[in-house]
Design a protein around this motif. Structure first.
Motif, PDB file in Angstrom:
ATOM      1  N   GLU A 119      47.535  58.033  12.833  1.00  0.00           N
ATOM      2  CA  GLU A 119      47.419  56.814  13.643  1.00  0.00           C
ATOM      3  C   GLU A 119      48.591  55.875  13.389  1.00  0.00           C
ATOM      4  OE1 GLU A 119      43.651  54.828  13.301  1.00  0.00           O
ATOM      5  OE2 GLU A 119      42.555  56.671  13.693  1.00  0.00           O
ATOM      6  N   ALA A 120      48.961  55.706  12.127  1.00  0.00           N
ATOM      7  CA  ALA A 120      50.094  54.841  11.783  1.00  0.00           C
ATOM      8  C   ALA A 120      51.392  55.386  12.380  1.00  0.00           C
ATOM      9  CB  ALA A 120      50.212  54.703  10.272  1.00  0.00           C
ATOM     10  N   GLU A 121      51.563  56.683  12.309  1.00  0.00           N
ATOM     11  CA  GLU A 121      52.775  57.312  12.852  1.00  0.00           C
ATOM     12  C   GLU A 121      52.826  57.171  14.373  1.00  0.00           C
ATOM     13  OE1 GLU A 121      56.392  58.816  12.382  1.00  0.00           O
ATOM     14  OE2 GLU A 121      55.042  58.440  10.690  1.00  0.00           O
ATOM     15  N   LEU A 122      51.706  57.373  15.035  1.00  0.00           N
ATOM     16  CA  LEU A 122      51.657  57.234  16.487  1.00  0.00           C
ATOM     17  C   LEU A 122      51.876  55.785  16.900  1.00  0.00           C
ATOM     18  CD1 LEU A 122      48.698  59.613  17.365  1.00  0.00           C
ATOM     19  CD2 LEU A 122      51.143  60.018  17.744  1.00  0.00           C
ATOM     20  N   GLU A 123      51.409  54.853  16.105  1.00  0.00           N
ATOM     21  CA  GLU A 123      51.605  53.430  16.392  1.00  0.00           C
ATOM     22  C   GLU A 123      53.093  53.072  16.370  1.00  0.00           C
ATOM     23  OE1 GLU A 123      50.324  49.825  17.642  1.00  0.00           O
ATOM     24  OE2 GLU A 123      49.016  51.535  17.261  1.00  0.00           O
ATOM     25  N   LYS A 124      53.847  53.691  15.468  1.00  0.00           N
ATOM     26  CA  LYS A 124      55.296  53.456  15.395  1.00  0.00           C
ATOM     27  C   LYS A 124      55.985  53.888  16.683  1.00  0.00           C
ATOM     28  CE  LYS A 124      55.744  54.696  10.554  1.00  0.00           C
ATOM     29  NZ  LYS A 124      56.395  55.687   9.678  1.00  0.00           N
ATOM     30  N   ASN A 125      55.426  54.896  17.333  1.00  0.00           N
ATOM     31  CA  ASN A 125      56.039  55.476  18.522  1.00  0.00           C
ATOM     32  C   ASN A 125      55.434  54.965  19.820  1.00  0.00           C
ATOM     33  OD1 ASN A 125      57.850  57.237  17.137  1.00  0.00           O
ATOM     34  ND2 ASN A 125      56.059  58.422  16.536  1.00  0.00           N
ATOM     35  N   THR A 126      54.643  53.896  19.733  1.00  0.00           N
ATOM     36  CA  THR A 126      54.007  53.336  20.919  1.00  0.00           C
ATOM     37  C   THR A 126      54.784  52.119  21.391  1.00  0.00           C
ATOM     38  OG1 THR A 126      51.840  54.070  20.174  1.00  0.00           O
ATOM     39  CG2 THR A 126      51.878  52.341  21.829  1.00  0.00           C
ATOM     40  N   TYR A 127      55.101  52.101  22.657  1.00  0.00           N
ATOM     41  CA  TYR A 127      55.817  50.983  23.249  1.00  0.00           C
ATOM     42  C   TYR A 127      54.791  49.998  23.792  1.00  0.00           C
ATOM     43  CZ  TYR A 127      58.749  48.293  26.391  1.00  0.00           C
ATOM     44  OH  TYR A 127      59.390  47.282  27.028  1.00  0.00           O
ATOM     45  N   SER A 128      54.915  48.750  23.409  1.00  0.00           N
ATOM     46  CA  SER A 128      54.011  47.740  23.963  1.00  0.00           C
ATOM     47  C   SER A 128      54.812  46.676  24.664  1.00  0.00           C
ATOM     48  CB  SER A 128      53.141  47.134  22.866  1.00  0.00           C
ATOM     49  OG  SER A 128      53.932  46.466  21.939  1.00  0.00           O
ATOM     50  N   ARG A 169      44.337  58.644   9.306  1.00  0.00           N
ATOM     51  CA  ARG A 169      44.933  57.314   9.094  1.00  0.00           C
ATOM     52  C   ARG A 169      46.450  57.373   9.209  1.00  0.00           C
ATOM     53  NH1 ARG A 169      42.478  56.933   4.067  1.00  0.00           N
ATOM     54  NH2 ARG A 169      44.557  56.598   3.303  1.00  0.00           N
ATOM     55  N   GLU A 170      47.060  58.339   8.530  1.00  0.00           N
ATOM     56  CA  GLU A 170      48.516  58.463   8.565  1.00  0.00           C
ATOM     57  C   GLU A 170      49.020  58.822   9.962  1.00  0.00           C
ATOM     58  OE1 GLU A 170      50.168  60.939   5.519  1.00  0.00           O
ATOM     59  OE2 GLU A 170      48.995  59.950   3.944  1.00  0.00           O
TER      60      GLU A 170
END
Length: 68
Positions: free
Chosen positions: A55-64, A52-53
């Motif tokens: 995924e949250a960290e990777l989401e912060k680093n994802t450009y959309s 979970r953590e």
């Protein structure tokens, strides 16, 4: 001496994700063994929280790309 064994889960990832996991581990330890550039053994009872953590960290680093 009565020692309880630690149950671990084998984790495989690219080196960038592994570095994020090692940084997360500094705050709240869950890594049992750092095997090589791509593999870790983590505490089995921490796997869900770590996923979970991460995924949250990777989401912060994802450009959309916003489409309006």
């Amino acid at each position: 001496m009565n020692r309880r064994p630690i149950v671990g889960t084998y984790s495989c990832s690219d080196s960038a994700v592994k570095q994020i996991l090692l940084t997360m581990n500094e705050k709240d330890p869950f890594v049992i063994e750092d095997l090589d550039d791509y593999h870790l053994v983590i505490k089995a009872d921490e796997e869900y929280r770590v996923r979970r953590e991460l995924e949250a960290e990777l989401e912060k680093n994802t450009y959309s790309l916003e489409t309006n």
